[in-house]
Design a protein around this motif. Sequence first.
Motif, PDB file in Angstrom:
ATOM      1  N   GLY A 152      59.155  -7.710  11.961  1.00  0.00           N
ATOM      2  CA  GLY A 152      58.010  -7.195  11.218  1.00  0.00           C
ATOM      3  C   GLY A 152      58.484  -6.251  10.132  1.00  0.00           C
ATOM      4  O   GLY A 152      59.562  -5.682  10.213  1.00  0.00           O
ATOM      5  N   ARG A 153      57.704  -6.090   9.110  1.00  0.00           N
ATOM      6  CA  ARG A 153      58.047  -5.183   8.018  1.00  0.00           C
ATOM      7  C   ARG A 153      56.786  -4.475   7.559  1.00  0.00           C
ATOM      8  O   ARG A 153      55.687  -4.938   7.765  1.00  0.00           O
ATOM      9  N   GLY A 154      56.996  -3.343   6.892  1.00  0.00           N
ATOM     10  CA  GLY A 154      55.861  -2.618   6.347  1.00  0.00           C
ATOM     11  C   GLY A 154      55.437  -1.471   7.233  1.00  0.00           C
ATOM     12  O   GLY A 154      56.166  -1.032   8.123  1.00  0.00           O
ATOM     13  N   THR A 155      54.228  -0.998   6.986  1.00  0.00           N
ATOM     14  CA  THR A 155      53.680   0.138   7.723  1.00  0.00           C
ATOM     15  C   THR A 155      52.240  -0.184   8.100  1.00  0.00           C
ATOM     16  O   THR A 155      51.625  -1.099   7.554  1.00  0.00           O
ATOM     17  N   SER A 156      51.724   0.579   9.048  1.00  0.00           N
ATOM     18  CA  SER A 156      50.310   0.454   9.387  1.00  0.00           C
ATOM     19  C   SER A 156      49.790   1.786   9.889  1.00  0.00           C
ATOM     20  O   SER A 156      50.566   2.655  10.295  1.00  0.00           O
ATOM     21  N   VAL A 157      48.483   1.919   9.842  1.00  0.00           N
ATOM     22  CA  VAL A 157      47.797   3.079  10.418  1.00  0.00           C
ATOM     23  C   VAL A 157      46.739   2.517  11.354  1.00  0.00           C
ATOM     24  O   VAL A 157      45.898   1.711  10.947  1.00  0.00           O
TER      25      VAL A 157
END
Length: 192
Positions: A152-157
């Motif tokens: 997985g890549r990226g960010t989340s909230v």
Amino acid sequence: MDQKKPVAEADVPSLTPPKNMLDDDWSRRLIGEWETTAESDVGQFKNWAKGRGRMTVEPGLGGQFLIRKMKGRATEISDEYVQYLRESRHTSEEEIAKLRELPFENLELHTLDPATGRIVAYLFDSWRCVAKGTGTRSGDTETIEWEWSVAGRGTSVRTTDGVGDDRLAVVERYTLPDGVVMEDRVQMTRVR
């Protein structure tokens, strides 16, 4: 010659386990089994996928972590997204059929940093995504910011709101490396 220096008391770590910081209203509320329903938007595709599942939450590792396990599967993929897969991604009908009932699992470990009281969380899922999260709790809301790695890549909230004792409403907003935004909306109902 080496001479032994006296050990200052401050140099000796405490071997006392940390106080069980998970014995709070929010943690106790989460413990149990939950039925889940979810829907997701990605880019221009609104409600591209829907799913169902079950989550269990239990204390573990001497009560120092909440262990969350989720299993589910896709129940619906939108016609618009299927058309996109066929035309733009040249996805086979066999792959589309698999996607329509795609199974999914994840394992999360949550605790509180004894020094700051902030949430520390780790997530592992069946797509080989790994995420590390940090966050806060305030009243009936928990917010965790995740950084994704491995597959997985990226960010989340992720924001989880308690709606009474038996319901949770979750919204997780991902920012993928190419700038595309995906939003998952999950409703959880306690199994009695």
